[in-house]
Design an enzyme around this catalytic site. Structure first.
Site, PDB file in Angstrom:
ATOM      1  N   LYS A   1       0.842  -1.207   0.000  1.00 23.47           N
ATOM      2  CA  LYS A   1       0.000   0.000   0.000  1.00 23.47           C
ATOM      3  C   LYS A   1       0.874   1.253   0.000  1.00 23.47           C
ATOM      4  CE  LYS A   1      -3.466  -1.451   3.419  1.00 23.47           C
ATOM      5  NZ  LYS A   1      -4.119  -0.988   4.661  1.00 23.47           N
TER       6      LYS A   1
ATOM      7  N   LYS B   1       2.706   1.933   2.520  1.00 23.25           N
ATOM      8  CA  LYS B   1       2.659   2.385   3.925  1.00 23.25           C
ATOM      9  C   LYS B   1       3.721   1.625   4.718  1.00 23.25           C
ATOM     10  CE  LYS B   1      -2.083   3.680   5.244  1.00 23.25           C
ATOM     11  NZ  LYS B   1      -3.204   3.314   6.107  1.00 23.25           N
TER      12      LYS B   1
END
Ligand code: C2G
Length: 155
Positions: A44, A46
């Site tokens: 993602k 992240k």
């Protein structure tokens, strides 16, 4: 028995996450939460501060959460809905419309987010407190005050 399902990273657990989980618990009798693994988060874009193991344990200890499962892929929602006999898929409304395809399998609900708080904002605040960042800011202020002195002498 109404089973509710959601997914999330839940990094740096905060009141926005808790408000959402409380709202989810009100939608049914059983709440299943898919916590994004560190590897899935990398996909993602992240990087979570708190490890998957710790994030999963925090979520599992919250009143109203009945089961925590790892989220390892965008594509596991359909099989999870079938495996756990899910009646309602719910998630924060920053995802509004993104999971409407699941309406063929269960109810899909987008819940209001809590304004003014996010894991990203917390990280940004912590960065400002980073001593190295404060040193850089002090050095920048010293340069600016020397420049102001210089211009003041010219006028
Ligand atoms: N949330 C919220 N209010 C905030 C911050 C987050 O209601 N101030 C909600 C989000 O809408 C989401 C949940 O809390 O429903 C978890 O948020 P994140 O940890 O940011 O999860 P996210 O990156 O949205 O991952 O497959 C779905 C993804 O895994 C969702």
């Amino acid at each position: 028995m109404t089973t509710v399902l959601t997914y999330g990273t839940f990094d740096l657990f905060h009141i926005g996450h808790l408000n959402l989980i409380n709202r989810l618990a009100e939608l049914g009798d059983r709440l299943v939460i898919g916590v994004s693994t560190d590897e899935f988060n990398a996909g993602k874009g992240k990087t979570s501060v708190v490890s998957y193991e710790d994030r999963a344990r925090i979520i599992a200890s919250i009143k109203g959460v009945d089961l925590v499962i790892p989220e390892t892929s965008w594509d596991q929602k359909v099989s999870d809905i079938k495996e756990h006999d899910v009646d309602v898929f719910a998630i924060g409304d920053d995802w509004r419309g993104k999971f409407d395809d699941l309406k063929e399998l269960c109810e899909v609900v987008y819940l209001p987010r809590t304004d003014g708080i996010s894991s990203t904002e917390i990280k940004q605040m912590l960065r400002v407190l980073d001593p190295q960042h404060i040193t850089e800011m002090q050095e920048a202020l010293a340069v600016m005050s020397r420049l102001l002195e210089h211009y003041r002498d010219l006028t």
